[in-house]
Design a protein around this motif. Structure first.
Motif: not given
Ligand code: DX5
Ligand code: ZN
Length: 222
Positions: A2, A162-163, A166, A171
């Motif tokens: 995070k 977000r998924t 990731d 980054d």
């Protein structure tokens, strides 16, 4: 892992007649970035501020200036904002025919490249530009005005972005802009955003420092 929370007050809600003091006040108040909203009267109805104002505020803070170009033909503005001291330049996906080229162009000038999506634009449009994206900016209001209400349908988009970031090992920061305040911050942060624009939720309050601290605590606690 995070990322550290970034609180980026939008100077759109500042007193334009006293901008230097307004910048120094949020810097002293503990914010992380200065969010700089550029509107051209075409991509969105209002006209706000341009590269000359960015250059004028640059000496008032060492914090990163996060330029959000709500303009058509953003390529024509990029060099001027790079010279004016912008640290991030974000363009709208909807305004870029050759988005990959525009993002590479921003990076070629030594500036971090951001891409923004209106609430109605799907996250899937980011997939093929992640290799040249330093910042994803999801609009949680239709751009053009400060002080609008957060569109809750965007929360799912934040999770989806977000998924995607990731899964791709990208980054880039994930920033949310529009209606972020003490009532919505926890929802936005829990969905996976790490960078938060707040206009009226900072400049609309009497104590900027307390407003920034409260937003940060809510983001970090989500
Ligand atoms: C809206 C701008 C935002 C705006 C946010 O088009 O991009 O940055 O200033 O203002 P609040 O936080 O008041 O919704
Ligand atoms: Zn903005």
């Amino acid at each position: 892992m995070k990322k550290q929370t970034v609180i980026a007050p939008s100077i759109l809600s500042a007193d334009f007649a006293d901008l230097g003091a307004e910048i120094r006040a949020i810097d002293k108040g503990g914010c992380d970035w200065i969010h700089f909203d550029v509107m051209d009267g075409s991509f969105v109805p209002p006209i706000t501020i341009g590269d000359n104002v960015c250059k004028a505020i640059r000496p008032h803070t060492k914090l990163p200036i996060d330029v959000h170009l709500m303009v058509n033909h953003p390529d024509t503005q990029v060099e001027a904002f790079a010279k004016a001291g912008a640290d991030y330049i974000t363009v709208h996906q909807e305004a870029c025919i050759h988005l990959e080229r525009t993002l590479q162009y921003i990076r070629s000038l030594g500036v971090k490249a951001g891409v923004s999506l209106n609430p109605s634009t799907p996250v899937s449009t980011l997939k093929n530009v992640l290799h040249c994206t330093d910042l994803v900016l999801l609009m949680s209001v239709n751009p053009g005005y400060g002080g609008q209400s957060y569109i809750h349908a965007v929360t799912d988009k934040i999770r989806e972005a977000r998924t995607m970031l990731d899964d791709a090992g990208c980054d880039a920061r994930l920033e949310v802009d529009g209606g972020v305040n003490v009532a919505t911050m926890a929802e936005v942060a829990a969905a996976g955003a790490d960078t938060f624009v707040a206009g009226s939720a900072v400049y609309g309050k009497p104590d900027y420092s307390a407003a920034i601290a409260e937003l940060r605590a809510l983001a970090d606690g989500a």
